[in-house]
Write a protein that holds these residues in place. Structure first.
Motif, PDB file in Angstrom:
ATOM      1  N   GLY A  38       3.225  27.553 -48.239  1.00 18.11           N
ATOM      2  CA  GLY A  38       1.404  28.038 -47.263  1.00 18.11           C
ATOM      3  C   GLY A  38       1.118  27.479 -45.981  1.00 18.11           C
ATOM      4  O   GLY A  38       2.410  26.599 -45.210  1.00 18.11           O
ATOM      5  N   ILE A  39       0.253  28.352 -45.248  1.00 19.48           N
ATOM      6  CA  ILE A  39       0.275  27.283 -44.043  1.00 19.48           C
ATOM      7  C   ILE A  39      -1.808  28.171 -43.391  1.00 19.48           C
ATOM      8  O   ILE A  39      -1.882  28.757 -43.965  1.00 19.48           O
ATOM      9  CB  ILE A  39       0.601  28.792 -42.320  1.00 19.48           C
ATOM     10  CG1 ILE A  39       0.850  28.514 -41.572  1.00 19.48           C
ATOM     11  CG2 ILE A  39      -0.010  30.159 -43.207  1.00 19.48           C
ATOM     12  CD1 ILE A  39       2.120  28.840 -40.233  1.00 19.48           C
ATOM     13  N   ALA A  40      -1.652  27.459 -42.526  1.00 18.23           N
ATOM     14  CA  ALA A  40      -3.043  27.387 -42.084  1.00 18.23           C
ATOM     15  C   ALA A  40      -2.964  26.796 -41.063  1.00 18.23           C
ATOM     16  O   ALA A  40      -1.941  25.998 -39.892  1.00 18.23           O
ATOM     17  CB  ALA A  40      -3.528  25.911 -42.373  1.00 18.23           C
ATOM     18  N   VAL A  41      -4.357  27.847 -39.732  1.00 20.17           N
ATOM     19  CA  VAL A  41      -4.154  27.993 -38.655  1.00 20.17           C
ATOM     20  C   VAL A  41      -5.730  27.598 -37.678  1.00 20.17           C
ATOM     21  O   VAL A  41      -6.686  28.389 -38.377  1.00 20.17           O
ATOM     22  CB  VAL A  41      -4.360  29.176 -38.177  1.00 20.17           C
ATOM     23  CG1 VAL A  41      -4.242  29.143 -36.771  1.00 20.17           C
ATOM     24  CG2 VAL A  41      -2.622  29.961 -38.375  1.00 20.17           C
ATOM     25  N   ASP A  42      -5.430  26.126 -37.752  1.00 25.01           N
ATOM     26  CA  ASP A  42      -7.204  26.239 -36.660  1.00 25.01           C
ATOM     27  C   ASP A  42      -7.543  26.044 -35.844  1.00 25.01           C
ATOM     28  O   ASP A  42      -6.703  26.216 -34.674  1.00 25.01           O
ATOM     29  CB  ASP A  42      -6.457  24.745 -37.132  1.00 25.01           C
ATOM     30  CG  ASP A  42      -7.263  23.243 -38.496  1.00 25.01           C
ATOM     31  OD1 ASP A  42      -7.092  24.178 -39.254  1.00 25.01           O
ATOM     32  OD2 ASP A  42      -6.238  22.490 -38.730  1.00 25.01           O
ATOM     33  N   ASP A  43      -8.487  26.175 -35.321  1.00 25.11           N
ATOM     34  CA  ASP A  43      -9.228  26.652 -34.531  1.00 25.11           C
ATOM     35  C   ASP A  43      -9.033  25.484 -33.416  1.00 25.11           C
ATOM     36  O   ASP A  43      -9.037  25.672 -31.969  1.00 25.11           O
ATOM     37  CB  ASP A  43     -10.714  27.023 -34.267  1.00 25.11           C
ATOM     38  CG  ASP A  43     -11.317  27.485 -35.102  1.00 25.11           C
ATOM     39  OD1 ASP A  43     -10.016  28.653 -34.643  1.00 25.11           O
ATOM     40  OD2 ASP A  43     -12.142  27.577 -36.052  1.00 25.11           O
ATOM     41  N   LYS A  44      -8.940  24.184 -33.102  1.00 26.28           N
ATOM     42  CA  LYS A  44      -8.598  23.133 -32.638  1.00 26.28           C
ATOM     43  C   LYS A  44      -6.895  24.013 -32.296  1.00 26.28           C
ATOM     44  O   LYS A  44      -6.205  23.963 -32.729  1.00 26.28           O
ATOM     45  CB  LYS A  44      -8.239  21.865 -33.171  1.00 26.28           C
ATOM     46  CG  LYS A  44      -9.578  21.220 -33.765  1.00 26.28           C
ATOM     47  CD  LYS A  44      -9.062  20.128 -34.659  1.00 26.28           C
ATOM     48  CE  LYS A  44     -10.397  19.635 -35.582  1.00 26.28           C
ATOM     49  NZ  LYS A  44     -10.135  18.657 -37.018  1.00 26.28           N
ATOM     50  N   THR A  45      -7.166  23.451 -30.201  1.00 28.49           N
ATOM     51  CA  THR A  45      -5.675  24.222 -30.185  1.00 28.49           C
ATOM     52  C   THR A  45      -4.465  22.413 -29.825  1.00 28.49           C
ATOM     53  O   THR A  45      -4.645  21.770 -30.165  1.00 28.49           O
ATOM     54  CB  THR A  45      -5.708  24.902 -28.676  1.00 28.49           C
ATOM     55  OG1 THR A  45      -6.391  23.290 -28.582  1.00 28.49           O
ATOM     56  CG2 THR A  45      -6.950  25.769 -28.526  1.00 28.49           C
ATOM     57  N   GLU A  46      -3.347  23.119 -30.267  1.00 27.21           N
ATOM     58  CA  GLU A  46      -1.856  21.740 -29.376  1.00 27.21           C
ATOM     59  C   GLU A  46      -1.368  22.497 -28.158  1.00 27.21           C
ATOM     60  O   GLU A  46      -1.077  24.104 -28.367  1.00 27.21           O
ATOM     61  CB  GLU A  46      -1.254  22.458 -30.435  1.00 27.21           C
ATOM     62  CG  GLU A  46      -1.253  22.163 -31.720  1.00 27.21           C
ATOM     63  CD  GLU A  46      -1.533  19.607 -31.649  1.00 27.21           C
ATOM     64  OE1 GLU A  46      -0.905  19.619 -31.329  1.00 27.21           O
ATOM     65  OE2 GLU A  46      -2.253  20.129 -32.004  1.00 27.21           O
ATOM     66  N   GLN A  47      -1.312  21.687 -27.061  1.00 28.07           N
ATOM     67  CA  GLN A  47      -0.489  22.306 -25.781  1.00 28.07           C
ATOM     68  C   GLN A  47       1.211  22.940 -26.396  1.00 28.07           C
ATOM     69  O   GLN A  47       2.248  22.513 -27.262  1.00 28.07           O
ATOM     70  CB  GLN A  47      -0.592  21.234 -25.367  1.00 28.07           C
ATOM     71  CG  GLN A  47      -1.776  20.444 -24.378  1.00 28.07           C
ATOM     72  CD  GLN A  47      -2.201  22.321 -23.932  1.00 28.07           C
ATOM     73  OE1 GLN A  47      -1.679  22.612 -22.900  1.00 28.07           O
ATOM     74  NE2 GLN A  47      -4.150  22.298 -23.946  1.00 28.07           N
ATOM     75  N   ALA A  48       1.197  24.119 -25.772  1.00 28.41           N
ATOM     76  CA  ALA A  48       2.442  24.346 -26.398  1.00 28.41           C
ATOM     77  C   ALA A  48       3.496  23.930 -25.280  1.00 28.41           C
ATOM     78  O   ALA A  48       3.004  22.930 -24.533  1.00 28.41           O
ATOM     79  CB  ALA A  48       3.104  25.686 -25.448  1.00 28.41           C
TER      80      ALA A  48
END
Length: 183
Positions: A173-183
Protein backbone atom coordinates in the motif's frame (compact mmCIF):
# COMPACT_ATOMS: atom_id res chain seq x y z
CA UNK A 1 36.41 43.57 4.72
CA UNK A 2 36.80 42.50 1.07
CA UNK A 3 38.04 39.08 2.23
CA UNK A 4 34.97 38.62 4.44
CA UNK A 5 32.59 39.55 1.60
CA UNK A 6 34.50 37.28 -0.79
CA UNK A 7 34.34 34.39 1.70
CA UNK A 8 30.60 34.95 2.21
CA UNK A 9 29.89 35.01 -1.54
CA UNK A 10 32.00 31.88 -2.06
CA UNK A 11 30.04 30.10 0.67
CA UNK A 12 26.73 31.10 -0.94
CA UNK A 13 27.93 29.85 -4.32
CA UNK A 14 29.02 26.55 -2.80
CA UNK A 15 25.68 26.10 -1.04
CA UNK A 16 23.73 26.83 -4.22
CA UNK A 17 25.80 24.35 -6.23
CA UNK A 18 25.30 21.54 -3.69
CA UNK A 19 21.57 22.12 -3.43
CA UNK A 20 21.72 23.34 0.17
CA UNK A 21 19.56 26.39 0.52
CA UNK A 22 17.60 25.52 -2.64
CA UNK A 23 14.20 24.36 -1.50
CA UNK A 24 13.21 22.69 -4.79
CA UNK A 25 9.64 21.65 -5.54
CA UNK A 26 7.49 20.52 -2.68
CA UNK A 27 6.14 16.99 -2.79
CA UNK A 28 3.51 15.35 -0.65
CA UNK A 29 4.69 13.16 2.20
CA UNK A 30 4.79 9.67 0.67
CA UNK A 31 4.71 6.51 2.77
CA UNK A 32 4.75 2.91 1.55
CA UNK A 33 4.03 -0.52 3.00
CA UNK A 34 6.04 -3.48 1.68
CA UNK A 35 6.04 -7.19 2.39
CA UNK A 36 9.49 -8.77 2.25
CA UNK A 37 9.79 -12.28 0.77
CA UNK A 38 13.31 -13.07 1.97
CA UNK A 39 12.68 -12.70 5.70
CA UNK A 40 10.88 -15.07 8.04
CA UNK A 41 8.64 -12.33 9.42
CA UNK A 42 5.04 -12.06 8.32
CA UNK A 43 4.82 -8.43 9.41
CA UNK A 44 4.95 -5.76 6.70
CA UNK A 45 7.51 -2.94 6.70
CA UNK A 46 6.40 0.69 6.85
CA UNK A 47 8.49 3.30 5.04
CA UNK A 48 8.81 7.04 4.64
CA UNK A 49 9.82 7.58 1.01
CA UNK A 50 12.09 10.58 0.45
CA UNK A 51 13.24 11.50 -3.07
CA UNK A 52 17.00 11.12 -3.45
CA UNK A 53 17.37 9.25 -0.15
CA UNK A 54 16.96 5.67 1.02
CA UNK A 55 13.53 4.77 2.35
CA UNK A 56 13.36 5.21 6.12
CA UNK A 57 11.41 2.93 8.46
CA UNK A 58 8.46 4.70 10.01
CA UNK A 59 5.59 3.96 12.38
CA UNK A 60 2.69 1.75 11.27
CA UNK A 61 -0.03 3.52 9.27
CA UNK A 62 -3.11 2.69 7.25
CA UNK A 63 -2.52 2.94 3.48
CA UNK A 64 -4.84 5.02 1.32
CA UNK A 65 -7.49 3.37 -0.80
CA UNK A 66 -5.59 4.05 -4.01
CA UNK A 67 -6.54 2.86 -7.49
CA UNK A 68 -4.22 0.04 -8.57
CA UNK A 69 -3.67 -1.18 -12.14
CA UNK A 70 -1.47 -3.89 -13.65
CA UNK A 71 0.42 -3.72 -16.93
CA UNK A 72 0.57 -7.10 -18.68
CA UNK A 73 4.31 -7.82 -18.69
CA UNK A 74 3.87 -10.87 -20.94
CA UNK A 75 3.31 -8.33 -23.73
CA UNK A 76 6.69 -6.66 -23.11
CA UNK A 77 9.75 -8.19 -24.73
CA UNK A 78 13.33 -7.43 -23.80
CA UNK A 79 16.23 -7.66 -26.22
CA UNK A 80 19.90 -6.74 -26.03
CA UNK A 81 20.90 -3.95 -28.40
CA UNK A 82 24.51 -2.74 -28.36
CA UNK A 83 25.09 -4.58 -25.07
CA UNK A 84 22.14 -2.95 -23.32
CA UNK A 85 18.68 -4.36 -22.55
CA UNK A 86 15.84 -2.56 -24.32
CA UNK A 87 12.17 -3.22 -23.68
CA UNK A 88 9.63 -3.24 -26.49
CA UNK A 89 5.86 -3.22 -26.25
CA UNK A 90 4.23 -5.95 -28.31
CA UNK A 91 0.78 -4.93 -27.15
CA UNK A 92 -0.07 -2.64 -24.23
CA UNK A 93 -2.69 -4.09 -21.91
CA UNK A 94 -3.55 -2.40 -18.61
CA UNK A 95 -6.10 -3.95 -16.24
CA UNK A 96 -7.85 -2.61 -13.15
CA UNK A 97 -8.10 -4.39 -9.80
CA UNK A 98 -11.03 -6.46 -11.13
CA UNK A 99 -8.99 -7.67 -14.13
CA UNK A 100 -10.96 -5.59 -16.66
CA UNK A 101 -9.14 -3.88 -19.52
CA UNK A 102 -8.50 -0.23 -18.66
CA UNK A 103 -7.96 2.29 -21.46
CA UNK A 104 -6.68 5.71 -20.45
CA UNK A 105 -4.32 7.95 -22.46
CA UNK A 106 -2.38 9.15 -19.37
CA UNK A 107 -1.81 5.58 -18.21
CA UNK A 108 -0.82 4.44 -21.70
CA UNK A 109 1.71 7.29 -22.02
CA UNK A 110 3.02 6.54 -18.53
CA UNK A 111 3.40 2.84 -19.30
CA UNK A 112 5.23 3.55 -22.56
CA UNK A 113 7.59 5.98 -20.79
CA UNK A 114 8.34 3.52 -17.98
CA UNK A 115 8.85 0.55 -20.30
CA UNK A 116 11.23 2.45 -22.56
CA UNK A 117 13.14 3.95 -19.59
CA UNK A 118 13.88 0.69 -17.78
CA UNK A 119 16.97 -1.15 -19.01
CA UNK A 120 16.15 -4.60 -17.58
CA UNK A 121 13.53 -7.26 -18.16
CA UNK A 122 10.34 -6.13 -16.35
CA UNK A 123 8.51 -8.95 -14.56
CA UNK A 124 5.89 -6.86 -12.72
CA UNK A 125 4.57 -3.38 -13.44
CA UNK A 126 1.96 -1.86 -11.14
CA UNK A 127 0.46 1.60 -11.59
CA UNK A 128 -0.94 3.36 -8.53
CA UNK A 129 -3.10 6.49 -8.74
CA UNK A 130 -3.46 8.28 -5.42
CA UNK A 131 -4.53 11.85 -4.61
CA UNK A 132 -3.83 13.01 -8.17
CA UNK A 133 -0.33 11.49 -8.20
CA UNK A 134 0.79 8.59 -10.37
CA UNK A 135 3.25 5.96 -9.15
CA UNK A 136 4.88 2.97 -10.83
CA UNK A 137 6.10 -0.05 -8.86
CA UNK A 138 8.46 -2.10 -10.99
CA UNK A 139 9.97 -5.54 -10.34
CA UNK A 140 12.91 -6.47 -12.51
CA UNK A 141 14.48 -9.74 -13.61
CA UNK A 142 18.17 -9.13 -12.90
CA UNK A 143 20.12 -12.39 -12.65
CA UNK A 144 19.91 -13.69 -9.06
CA UNK A 145 18.34 -10.61 -7.51
CA UNK A 146 14.80 -9.28 -7.43
CA UNK A 147 15.11 -5.46 -7.43
CA UNK A 148 11.94 -3.45 -6.92
CA UNK A 149 11.67 0.28 -7.55
CA UNK A 150 9.00 2.85 -6.81
CA UNK A 151 8.72 5.84 -9.17
CA UNK A 152 6.56 8.94 -9.28
CA UNK A 153 5.35 9.82 -12.76
CA UNK A 154 4.85 13.47 -13.70
CA UNK A 155 2.13 13.51 -16.35
CA UNK A 156 2.77 17.16 -17.25
CA UNK A 157 6.41 16.57 -18.23
CA UNK A 158 6.16 12.84 -19.05
CA UNK A 159 9.07 12.09 -16.69
CA UNK A 160 9.85 9.47 -14.06
CA UNK A 161 11.33 10.25 -10.67
CA UNK A 162 12.77 7.32 -8.72
CA UNK A 163 11.57 7.41 -5.14
CA UNK A 164 12.73 4.14 -3.55
CA UNK A 165 14.53 0.85 -4.09
CA UNK A 166 14.01 -2.46 -2.30
CA UNK A 167 14.90 -6.09 -2.97
CA UNK A 168 12.40 -8.94 -3.11
CA UNK A 169 9.29 -7.14 -1.84
CA UNK A 170 5.67 -6.63 -2.78
CA UNK A 171 4.15 -3.16 -2.48
CA UNK A 172 1.18 -3.60 -0.16
CA UNK A 173 0.00 0.00 0.00
CA UNK A 174 0.87 3.65 -0.27
CA UNK A 175 -0.21 6.83 1.51
CA UNK A 176 0.05 10.40 0.26
CA UNK A 177 -0.28 13.07 2.94
CA UNK A 178 -0.96 16.77 2.49
CA UNK A 179 2.16 17.57 4.50
CA UNK A 180 4.98 18.23 2.08
CA UNK A 181 8.54 16.98 1.83
CA UNK A 182 11.31 18.85 0.03
CA UNK A 183 12.50 17.19 -3.18
Amino acid sequence: MKKLVSLFLSLLLLLSLTGCGNSGPELPKIRAVTQNHSEETEEPDYWLVRPGKKPKHTEEFTPDKAAVYQVDCSQITASVVDGKVQNHIDRLRITDSQGAQFDDKTFETMAETVIKSIDHDIIQFTIIENSGYYFAFIKLNVNWSDPCDLYRYDSETNTLHKLAHWDNVDLVGIAVDDKTEQA
